[in-house]
Design a protein around this motif. Structure first.
Motif, PDB file in Angstrom:
ATOM      1  N   ARG A   1      -4.519   1.955   4.067  1.00  0.00           N
ATOM      2  CA  ARG A   1      -4.280   0.523   4.253  1.00  0.00           C
ATOM      3  C   ARG A   1      -5.454  -0.099   4.998  1.00  0.00           C
TER       4      ARG A   1
ATOM      5  N   ASN B   1      -9.515  -3.156  -2.904  1.00  0.00           N
ATOM      6  CA  ASN B   1      -8.873  -1.882  -3.231  1.00  0.00           C
ATOM      7  C   ASN B   1      -7.779  -1.998  -4.290  1.00  0.00           C
TER       8      ASN B   1
ATOM      9  N   SER C   1      -6.271  -5.366  -2.133  1.00  0.00           N
ATOM     10  CA  SER C   1      -6.322  -4.076  -1.427  1.00  0.00           C
ATOM     11  C   SER C   1      -4.992  -3.345  -1.432  1.00  0.00           C
ATOM     12  N   THR C   2      -4.280  -3.433  -2.542  1.00  0.00           N
ATOM     13  CA  THR C   2      -3.172  -2.516  -2.774  1.00  0.00           C
ATOM     14  C   THR C   2      -3.745  -1.106  -2.835  1.00  0.00           C
ATOM     15  N   SER C   3      -2.904  -0.082  -2.797  1.00  0.00           N
ATOM     16  CA  SER C   3      -3.456   1.266  -2.889  1.00  0.00           C
ATOM     17  C   SER C   3      -2.472   2.236  -3.516  1.00  0.00           C
TER      18      SER C   3
ATOM     19  N   THR D   1       0.844  -1.195   0.000  1.00  0.00           N
ATOM     20  CA  THR D   1       0.000   0.000   0.000  1.00  0.00           C
ATOM     21  C   THR D   1       0.878   1.244   0.000  1.00  0.00           C
TER      22      THR D   1
ATOM     23  N   THR E   1       1.420   1.867  -6.252  1.00  0.00           N
ATOM     24  CA  THR E   1       2.099   0.783  -5.553  1.00  0.00           C
ATOM     25  C   THR E   1       3.151   0.078  -6.412  1.00  0.00           C
TER      26      THR E   1
ATOM     27  N   THR F   1      -5.959   1.585  -6.987  1.00  0.00           N
ATOM     28  CA  THR F   1      -4.534   1.442  -7.265  1.00  0.00           C
ATOM     29  C   THR F   1      -4.207   1.942  -8.676  1.00  0.00           C
TER      30      THR F   1
END
Length: 326
Positions: free
Chosen positions: A85, A176, A147-149, A81, A152, A180
């Protein structure tokens, strides 16, 4: 005809042509008065992205880049992230591949256990250098962004991911992953021509399994209860096979809940699949809550959610049939 008259007619013609062009491109007339307002945005994204994409398997590249199935299936879970997060990711991970996990790293531990129970190995990382070359990624039958953001990936990882997908790789984007790489159009296309816009409160709703023929949905009921943030998307996914939607009539209205967003209206997909630029992509906006991985029946929809993403992962990696209509 005087020069002044000629210039006046030329200017009038230019204005008329511009107005006609505006109607052609946007479907809207230019405002003629203060009381006129456009009906809403019509151009919400590039529907093409310059690649072969959609539900036609002809878009897939079978180039023999992966080890035979007898060598075992492997996936890479990426949770780095560079912005907000999610709590279910737990604390940021150390460098390298398969760094130490704590009990708070719920997503990572749950997917490792899911793989062990279903015949595939899961490596995990938040180290962008582990995505630095296609050769590194071709060790894996699928890459999962959970759920990376924000930004990245660096330039090397962007290039590597694209070459991996173009070489027949599988991609799974969860929750998420839609928040990204906002400014990378190829990645938006990988998500199904979709992008995160906003969401309402985390709240219960009803998921409708719109396609029960796919590997990821064939063991799901027609409807099932679940709690999530119910992401709104602009653009909304296009040229994809929608697998599940949320019934917006089951959600709260107003600022404390969700609403019919102009990006997709009441037609609100939450899971879909597509072939993209040579690879396979399976996507879901669900996956906000730590309780999504409960196994004791204490969280409504947890069992269904786990079946959904397991099937998505197995089909994206080529272990089971992908993106089926029937």
């Amino acid at each position: 005809m005087t020069i002044a008259r000629y210039r006046s007619l030329t200017a009038a013609l230019a204005i008329a042509l511009l107005a006609a062009l505006l109607v052609t491109v946007t479907g809207q007339h230019s405002p003629a008065g203060a009381d006129e307002r456009p009906a809403g945005a019509q151009q919400l994204g590039d529907p093409d992205y310059g690649v072969c994409r959609g539900t036609n398997p002809g878009c897939y590249h079978e180039w023999g880049n992966f080890a035979p199935a007898t060598d075992g299936y492997k996936v890479l879970l990426y949770t780095r992230t560079a912005g907000p997060r999610h709590a279910n990711l737990g604390p940021a991970l150390g460098s390298g591949l398969d760094p130490a996990l704590t009990d708070a790293n719920v997503v990572q531990k749950a997917l490792v256990a899911m793989g062990a129970a279903n015949g595939f190995k899961v490596d995990w990382t938040e180290d962008v250098t582990q995505l630095a070359s296609p050769a590194q990624l071709f060790k894996y039958n699928a890459v999962i962004f959970y759920s990376t953001s924000r930004d990245t990936l660096d330039d090397a990882a962007q290039t590597s991911l694209r070459q991996y997908v173009r070489g027949g790789g599988g991609f799974v984007g969860i929750h998420n992953a839609f928040g990204t790489e906002y400014n990378w159009s190829w990645y938006e296309g990988l998500l199904g021509g979709a992008n995160f816009y906003d969401h309402g409160a985390n709240q219960p709703g009803t998921v409708i399994t719109t396609n029960r023929h796919d590997t990821s949905t064939q063991n799901l009921p027609k409807t099932w209860a679940f709690t999530d943030e119910w992401y709104n998307l602009i653009p909304a996914p296009s040229r994809v096979r929608v697998l599940a939607e949320v019934d917006e009539s089951t959600l709260a209205n107003g600022v404390t809940g969700n609403y019919h967003h102009p990006g997709h209206g009441a037609d609100h997909p939450v899971a879909w699949c597509q072939y993209y630029d040579g690879g396979r992509a399976w996507l879901t906006t669900l996956g906000h809550d730590t309780k999504d991985f409960a196994t004791d029946g204490s969280f409504a929809g947890a069992a269904e959610y786990q079946k959904l993403i397991l099937g998505g992962i197995e089909s994206a990696m080529g272990k089971k049939p992908f993106c089926q209509a029937s």
